[in-house]
Design an enzyme around this catalytic site. Sequence first.
Site, PDB file in Angstrom:
ATOM      1  N   THR A  12       0.722  -1.268   0.000  1.00 51.96           N
ATOM      2  CA  THR A  12       0.000   0.000   0.000  1.00 51.96           C
ATOM      3  C   THR A  12       0.743   1.305   0.000  1.00 51.96           C
ATOM      4  O   THR A  12       1.726   1.498   0.709  1.00 51.96           O
ATOM      5  CB  THR A  12      -0.957   0.073   1.215  1.00 51.96           C
ATOM      6  OG1 THR A  12      -1.714  -1.099   1.232  1.00 51.96           O
ATOM      7  CG2 THR A  12      -1.885   1.242   1.098  1.00 51.96           C
ATOM      8  N   ASP A  45      -3.387   3.202  -3.927  1.00 51.37           N
ATOM      9  CA  ASP A  45      -3.055   2.280  -5.018  1.00 51.37           C
ATOM     10  C   ASP A  45      -4.032   1.102  -4.916  1.00 51.37           C
ATOM     11  O   ASP A  45      -4.943   1.121  -4.097  1.00 51.37           O
ATOM     12  CB  ASP A  45      -1.603   1.811  -4.891  1.00 51.37           C
ATOM     13  CG  ASP A  45      -1.426   0.816  -3.765  1.00 51.37           C
ATOM     14  OD1 ASP A  45      -1.000  -0.324  -4.031  1.00 51.37           O
ATOM     15  OD2 ASP A  45      -1.735   1.168  -2.604  1.00 51.37           O
ATOM     16  N   ARG A  92      -3.038  -2.515  -5.080  1.00 48.88           N
ATOM     17  CA  ARG A  92      -2.407  -3.848  -5.028  1.00 48.88           C
ATOM     18  C   ARG A  92      -2.535  -4.424  -3.621  1.00 48.88           C
ATOM     19  O   ARG A  92      -2.197  -3.768  -2.641  1.00 48.88           O
ATOM     20  CB  ARG A  92      -0.938  -3.731  -5.414  1.00 48.88           C
ATOM     21  CG  ARG A  92      -0.169  -5.046  -5.261  1.00 48.88           C
ATOM     22  CD  ARG A  92       1.285  -4.892  -5.596  1.00 48.88           C
ATOM     23  NE  ARG A  92       1.505  -4.776  -7.037  1.00 48.88           N
ATOM     24  CZ  ARG A  92       2.708  -4.682  -7.590  1.00 48.88           C
ATOM     25  NH1 ARG A  92       3.785  -4.703  -6.833  1.00 48.88           N
ATOM     26  NH2 ARG A  92       2.847  -4.573  -8.892  1.00 48.88           N
ATOM     27  N   LYS A 131      -9.156   0.265  -1.774  1.00 46.33           N
ATOM     28  CA  LYS A 131      -8.627   0.602  -0.451  1.00 46.33           C
ATOM     29  C   LYS A 131      -9.270   1.852   0.134  1.00 46.33           C
ATOM     30  O   LYS A 131      -8.980   2.214   1.263  1.00 46.33           O
ATOM     31  CB  LYS A 131      -7.116   0.821  -0.538  1.00 46.33           C
ATOM     32  CG  LYS A 131      -6.401  -0.426  -1.000  1.00 46.33           C
ATOM     33  CD  LYS A 131      -4.915  -0.287  -0.902  1.00 46.33           C
ATOM     34  CE  LYS A 131      -4.264  -1.462  -1.631  1.00 46.33           C
ATOM     35  NZ  LYS A 131      -2.824  -1.387  -1.636  1.00 46.33           N
ATOM     36  N   GLY A 134      -2.322  -1.961   5.844  1.00 45.77           N
ATOM     37  CA  GLY A 134      -2.107  -2.957   6.885  1.00 45.77           C
ATOM     38  C   GLY A 134      -2.770  -4.256   6.478  1.00 45.77           C
ATOM     39  O   GLY A 134      -2.855  -4.579   5.306  1.00 45.77           O
ATOM     40  N   SER A 172       3.490   1.137   3.097  1.00 44.98           N
ATOM     41  CA  SER A 172       4.900   0.886   2.783  1.00 44.98           C
ATOM     42  C   SER A 172       5.424   1.893   1.758  1.00 44.98           C
ATOM     43  O   SER A 172       6.610   2.174   1.713  1.00 44.98           O
ATOM     44  CB  SER A 172       5.077  -0.535   2.260  1.00 44.98           C
ATOM     45  OG  SER A 172       4.245  -0.714   1.132  1.00 44.98           O
ATOM     46  N   ASP A 179       7.809   1.329  -4.805  1.00 48.04           N
ATOM     47  CA  ASP A 179       7.606   0.418  -3.676  1.00 48.04           C
ATOM     48  C   ASP A 179       7.040  -0.889  -4.213  1.00 48.04           C
ATOM     49  O   ASP A 179       6.087  -0.902  -4.976  1.00 48.04           O
ATOM     50  CB  ASP A 179       6.636   1.062  -2.677  1.00 48.04           C
ATOM     51  CG  ASP A 179       6.262   0.112  -1.569  1.00 48.04           C
ATOM     52  OD1 ASP A 179       5.076   0.030  -1.236  1.00 48.04           O
ATOM     53  OD2 ASP A 179       7.179  -0.557  -1.042  1.00 48.04           O
ATOM     54  N   SER A 182       3.280  -1.756  -3.406  1.00 53.73           N
ATOM     55  CA  SER A 182       2.188  -1.003  -4.038  1.00 53.73           C
ATOM     56  C   SER A 182       2.283  -1.173  -5.537  1.00 53.73           C
ATOM     57  O   SER A 182       3.365  -1.339  -6.089  1.00 53.73           O
ATOM     58  CB  SER A 182       2.300   0.481  -3.718  1.00 53.73           C
ATOM     59  OG  SER A 182       2.582   0.676  -2.374  1.00 53.73           O
TER      60      SER A 182
END
Lengths: 275, 235
Positions: free
Chosen positions: A41, A57, A59, A73, A87, A169, A206, A209
Amino acid sequence: MTKAAIHVPPKGGFSFDLCRRNEMLAQNGLKPPCSFKKTGTTIVGLIFQDGVILGADTRATEGPIVADKNCEKIHYMAPNIYCCGAGTAADTEAVTDMVSSQLQLHRYHTGRESRVVTALSLLKSHLFNYQGHVSAALVLGGVDVTGPHLHTIYPHGSTDTLPFATMGSGSLAAMAVFESKYKEGLTRDEGIQLVSEAICSGIFNDLGSGSNVDVCVITKGHKEYLRNHQQPNPRTYVSSKGYSFVKGHTEVLTTKITPLKEKVEVIEGGDAMEE
Amino acid sequence: MGDSQYSFSLTTFSPSGKLVQIEYALMAVGSGQTSLGIKAANGVVIATEKKLPSILVDETSVQKIQHLTPNIGVVYSGMGPDFRVLVRKSRKQAQQYHRLYKEQIPVTQLVRETAAVMQEFTQSGGVRPFGVSLLVAGFDADGPQLYQVDPSGSYFSWKASAMGKNVSNAKSFLEKRYTDDMELDDAVHTAILTLKEGFEGQISSKNIEIGIIGTDKNFRVLTPSEIEDYLGEVE
């Protein structure tokens, strides 16, 4: 048996019954499971001149595997309040659903529009009760009678109130974009552009994500949920003819046929089946 | 009368097989302000008198017709405080259903659960039955529906019904006037006329309340100015 009409409040907090057993298992060398679905995320929010813009995002990961390429999300809390969750996916879903339900009841009882601080208090007290074991890091944003609000909520129950915020993240990648380009009094288009850039920064830099950008714009009396506002990761090289696997594609090496012998016993004059 | 010795305990049957406390609860309903409901072909209307104890009472603060969900509304005859408790419980049950099944609760389910709560209070120690009868109006996948729930916990589906002080006059009026293919607007007019039948004093937009739900599946209480318009049409 008396079913009294007294309301007994539910016992809150985590049940620590299994902790000793877990310690014993860890000492004996058993590793705890790590592949529950997490949202790696990047989630962001910012306040612009007319309200709040949230971005995320899409994923969802299970360890190194992408479990969902296009998950949602940005969760609905109230008609004027939305919440992004990072999380453990199950935790963010469950906690936002629960608080959304409580807000609906509250709206019926008071006859008023929900306030962002109400959602904030309900979320943080629930997370604090569970001492961080409910792994939900949230970016909560909305516009109510007192104006636009943006908050971050950490799994242990602490909160921040900010003009722009990132979590997950990919938060460092997204925060880098915000810190260099955010200014007060952004217009709607500038705000959406900045949020998309920040999420894209998370998507490309990242591993946790990826996929698409979701944006939600909340202003006084109006909200726009732009699902898949940007899709910077399209599937390339898809065969337009489709994929068909005709018989003969796979080479047959050996064939062995085992006929099943049918054994049928006919019993004359048996009892009819009970109807 | 032999029954009177059994009339104080809720959980004891009388020799004639009645629970006298529930009969008394129905009497409490029968002395409450008149309310009624009519199911039209494309919606439901519920209405009630809103007689306040004094002209000093701020009538905008009193709302007798309440939402249970976006597509279900309810009105009552009887004791107001009991109604408030039931509305709170029903709203919570509707939310719990939604949390579990991720769909809006169907009208029949909500009525059943509310009736179950009312029945609990007729079979427990130390409590009394609710002194209200409810008229639940809703519109879901099964179309428009109108249910009446009694203090005993029994519920019935009605095409048109009335409760409270003027129940017998109102019901006979409705029996004469009801048609199966009524539209929602006609139903509102009929509801106003029925209320007018037994109304003491001058009917106005300040002393009645009307709630409607149509094919948009959005229950709403009419504003005083909308009621004025309907009253004007009825004259």
